[in-house]
Structure formats: structure tokens, C-alpha cells
Design an enzyme around this catalytic site. Structure first.
Site, PDB file in Angstrom:
ATOM      1  N   SER A  91       7.446 -60.913 -37.637  1.00  0.00           N
ATOM      2  CA  SER A  91       6.514 -60.305 -38.592  1.00  0.00           C
ATOM      3  C   SER A  91       7.024 -60.579 -39.992  1.00  0.00           C
ATOM      4  O   SER A  91       8.200 -60.350 -40.280  1.00  0.00           O
ATOM      5  CB  SER A  91       6.414 -58.792 -38.361  1.00  0.00           C
ATOM      6  N   GLY A  92       6.136 -61.047 -40.862  1.00  0.00           N
ATOM      7  CA  GLY A  92       6.549 -61.342 -42.237  1.00  0.00           C
ATOM      8  C   GLY A  92       6.913 -60.097 -43.019  1.00  0.00           C
ATOM      9  O   GLY A  92       7.978 -60.033 -43.649  1.00  0.00           O
ATOM     10  N   SER A  93       6.045 -59.078 -43.018  1.00  0.00           N
ATOM     11  CA  SER A  93       6.331 -57.872 -43.803  1.00  0.00           C
ATOM     12  C   SER A  93       7.562 -57.159 -43.280  1.00  0.00           C
ATOM     13  O   SER A  93       8.383 -56.650 -44.065  1.00  0.00           O
ATOM     14  CB  SER A  93       5.125 -56.930 -43.795  1.00  0.00           C
ATOM     15  N   GLY A 259       2.470 -61.009 -43.526  1.00  0.00           N
ATOM     16  CA  GLY A 259       3.003 -62.359 -43.642  1.00  0.00           C
ATOM     17  C   GLY A 259       2.417 -63.290 -42.610  1.00  0.00           C
ATOM     18  O   GLY A 259       2.057 -64.439 -42.911  1.00  0.00           O
ATOM     19  N   THR A 260       2.299 -62.805 -41.355  1.00  0.00           N
ATOM     20  CA  THR A 260       1.765 -63.666 -40.305  1.00  0.00           C
ATOM     21  C   THR A 260       0.277 -63.939 -40.524  1.00  0.00           C
ATOM     22  O   THR A 260      -0.213 -65.016 -40.193  1.00  0.00           O
ATOM     23  CB  THR A 260       1.999 -63.045 -38.915  1.00  0.00           C
TER      24      THR A 260
END
Length: 344
Positions: A91-93, A259-260
Site C-alpha cells: 500500500s502506498g499510503s 498510492g496504489t
């Protein structure tokens, strides 16, 4: 047997999405890799996720990141991501928040200027670039997972909505990508409940019709995400901005664009021939927060053209706390949690 325990947390957010970073109180997990540790937690101790994401301690809109020792010597720390839909491998965040947390907690020495280190996600090693000014982590850039389009412009009949055109990208999870305007949305905060209701129906319809398989990971479970795409604005040469909203099944609209979700949009732009290496996409959320995705490369993987990318954003520390777990509390289920607590 003790009935009271404690877990140490650092609450953070990136783009409005709160990530509860577990910094202490959990014993070492079995597994030769962070991926194996995640699988153990998922299969044998899901009580930690349930405890911190649901009443009385949390809400499903949050995420949880458990910091664990890295198994790869190149990484400064490992982390396991927990969300309402389960255990995403990336996960980006959550990566932005975890990177900030390891700096603030001293697991990685915080130095002025730009510094680089690696974290180990269940998906593998993640390169991190952090910018520090006057002791404050002002920006983090992390690698997104290589992203690609699995399905382009398919159609499906959705009860209560009608025919919906969607594409599906993989960017750490499978994302249904839909045009917000075609569904009557402007992507403003007042639409949040309606967006969740529409996304729920669309995801349920797609799940009932088909599944998706990654070219190396195979079956990674049912479709977990949907991303509403707003109109694109060309801000400068190679720089695009777009309002965006990410939905997590079942029922959660993310505070950030994720982010994803941003990586998934880059994959779609590339598939449509509208992306060059070095191009940037800024996604803007219902709360006017944003992430910037940058295309850093691409390569062919069988039938798929895969986009390498990075995500840039900022994470803020909200609180440091000790969560008291009282196993006598009828709203707390220690049965799926007790065996991994350090003070059991």
C-alpha cells in the site's frame, strides 16, 4: 492469566488516510520472510486487525501497520499492512506512513536533507527516499509496485446503475477503474456516501462475474478496490492532475487517493499511449489532498506492459499512545490475539 495488556501505537496519516503504526506490544511472529509473517498473522492472529480497526478502538476507514524485524539484511525494518478488506501485500499510503514512523521512532536515524533506506513489505523490498528539514519529515517517495492493465474497457450490467464500462489494473491489488463523470459524479466530498454505494454495487457485480489472476502471484483473492477517475488537467508538459477517489470493499471510501490507486492510473495512461518515462500524475482526493505518481520505467512481462513507478506524499504524526486491552471487556475478543502479545 493476565486480563489486561497494552500495545504501543503511533497514529499517522497520509493524505487523510490514518495508519496506526504498531511499534510495541506484539511478540515475534514465525516466518522466514515478512510475507510468511503476514500469512501467519492473517491465518492465526487476525484479532490484532479486528481489535484496532473496529469498535471500541477504531473504525474500518483506518489501516494498521505492524512493524516487524526485517528478514532481508538490506532493509531497516519490515511492516505488515492490515485493512478492512484483509492483508494487502503493498500500500502506498501505508508505506509513506511507516517510513515516517520508523524515522520518528529512531529505527532509522533521521538526518537533515535527503536520505535513502529500504523497508520490507510482504511484497518485498521497497526503496524509500525521505526529505527532512529542521528535523521534520517533509516528504517521502516510495516505490510503487510494477503496475499493468489486466482488462481494458470491459462492460457489465450493474443492478440499480445500468451498464458500466471499466478497466482493471494491478498495482499491489486489483483495481476496477471507472470514469466518474460517466456515472454522474463530480468527486466532491458531499458525494462520499453515494460513491461508496455505487462502488459497492459495481464491485459486487464484477466479483460475481469473474476473478483476476496476477502473472506471477496467481490468484490474489476477489476484487478489493475501485478507483473513480475524474477529468484530467494538463498542468505542464509531462504533468497531469486529476480528481480521484479510491474505494475499498466493502464500504470504505479512502480519505486519500491512495498510492496504489495512483499507480493504477499510471498503468492506464501507459496502456492508452499517453505516458512517457518521467511523466507525473497528481491525484487529488475528496479532501483536496494529493499524491504524485511518477513513471520511472516500463518493461514487457509476457502479454503485459508493466509500468515502474514511485509515489510521493507526506505523512503526519497524529498521536503516540498505549492501547489498553482488557480481555474482560465483552467488546474485546482476546481469543485470536492473546498468544502474540508480549506481556501475556
Amino acid at each position: 492469566m493476565k486480563t489486561r495488556h497494552s500495545i504501543q501505537l503511533m497514529d499517522t496519516h497520509a493524505g487523510g488516510d490514518v495508519s496506526r503504526i504498531v511499534t510495541g506490544g506484539i511478540d515475534s511472529l514465525p516466518g522466514k520472510t515478512v510475507r510468511e509473517q503476514m500469512e501467519y498473522l492473517r491465518d492465526n492472529a487476525d484479532g490484532l486487525r479486528e481489535l484496532l480497526l473496529f469498535e471500541p478502538y477504531g473504525i474500518p476507514e483506518m489501516s494498521v501497520d505492524l512493524i516487524v524485524p526485517a528478514t532481508d539484511p538490506q532493509a531497516a525494518a519490515g511492516y505488515i499492512i492490515m485493512e478492512v478488506m484483509g492483508y494487502p501485500i503493498y500500500s502506498g499510503s501505508n508505506t509513506l506512513c511507516t517510513a515516517t514512523a520508523v524515522l520518528e521512532a529512531g529505527l532509522v536515524e533521521k538526518r537533515e536533507g535527503v536520505q535513502h533506506f529500504k523497508l520490507e513489505a510482504p511484497a518485498g523490498l521497497v526503496n524509500i527516499e525521505a526529505s527532512v528539514k529542521d528535523g521534520v519529515v517533509e516528504a517521502v517517495t516510495c516505490e510503487g509496485l510494477p503496475s499493468y492493465i489486466d482488462t481494458y474497457r470491459a462492460s457489465i450490467q450493474v443492478p440499480g446503475i445500468g451498464e458500466v464500462t471499466y478497466s482493471v489494473a494491478y498495482s499491489g491489488g486489483f483495481y476496477a477503474l471507472v470514469d466518474a463523470e460517466q456515472l454522474g459524479f463530480k468527486l466532491v466530498r458531499e458525494e462520499e456516501r453515494a460513491l461508496a454505494e455505487a462502488a459497492y454495487k459495481i464491485v459486487e457485480a464484477i466479483k460475481a462475474e469473474r476473478g483476476f489472476s496476477h502473472y506471477t502471484l496467481g490468484d490474489v483473492g476477489p476484487l478489493p478496490f475501485l478507483h473513480f477517475m475524474g477529468p484530467e488537467e494538463q498542468v505542464a508538459e509531462g504533468y497531469t492532475r486529476s480528481r480521484s477517489t479510491t474505494y475499498v470493499h466493502p464500504g470504505v471510501i479512502c480519505r486519500s487517493t491512495t498510492g496504489t490507486g495512483t499507480s493504477a492510473r499510471l498503468a492506464l495512461m501507459n496502456h492508452e499511449g499517453r505516458l512517457n518515462i518521467g511523466d507525473k500524475l497528481e491525484t487529488v482526493s475528496l479532501r483536496e489532498t494529493g499524491f504524485i505518481g511518477t513513471a520511472t520505467g516500463r518493461h514487457q512481462q509476457g502479454a503485459y506492459q508493466v509500468v515502474e513507478n514511485t509515489i510521493t506524499g507526506r505523512s503526519y504524526v497524529l498521536a503516540h499512545s498505549d492501547i489498553v486491552i482488557n480481555c474482560d471487556d465483552p467488546m474485546v475478543n482476546c481469543g485470536k490475539l492473546h498468544h502474540i502479545l508480549t506481556d501475556r
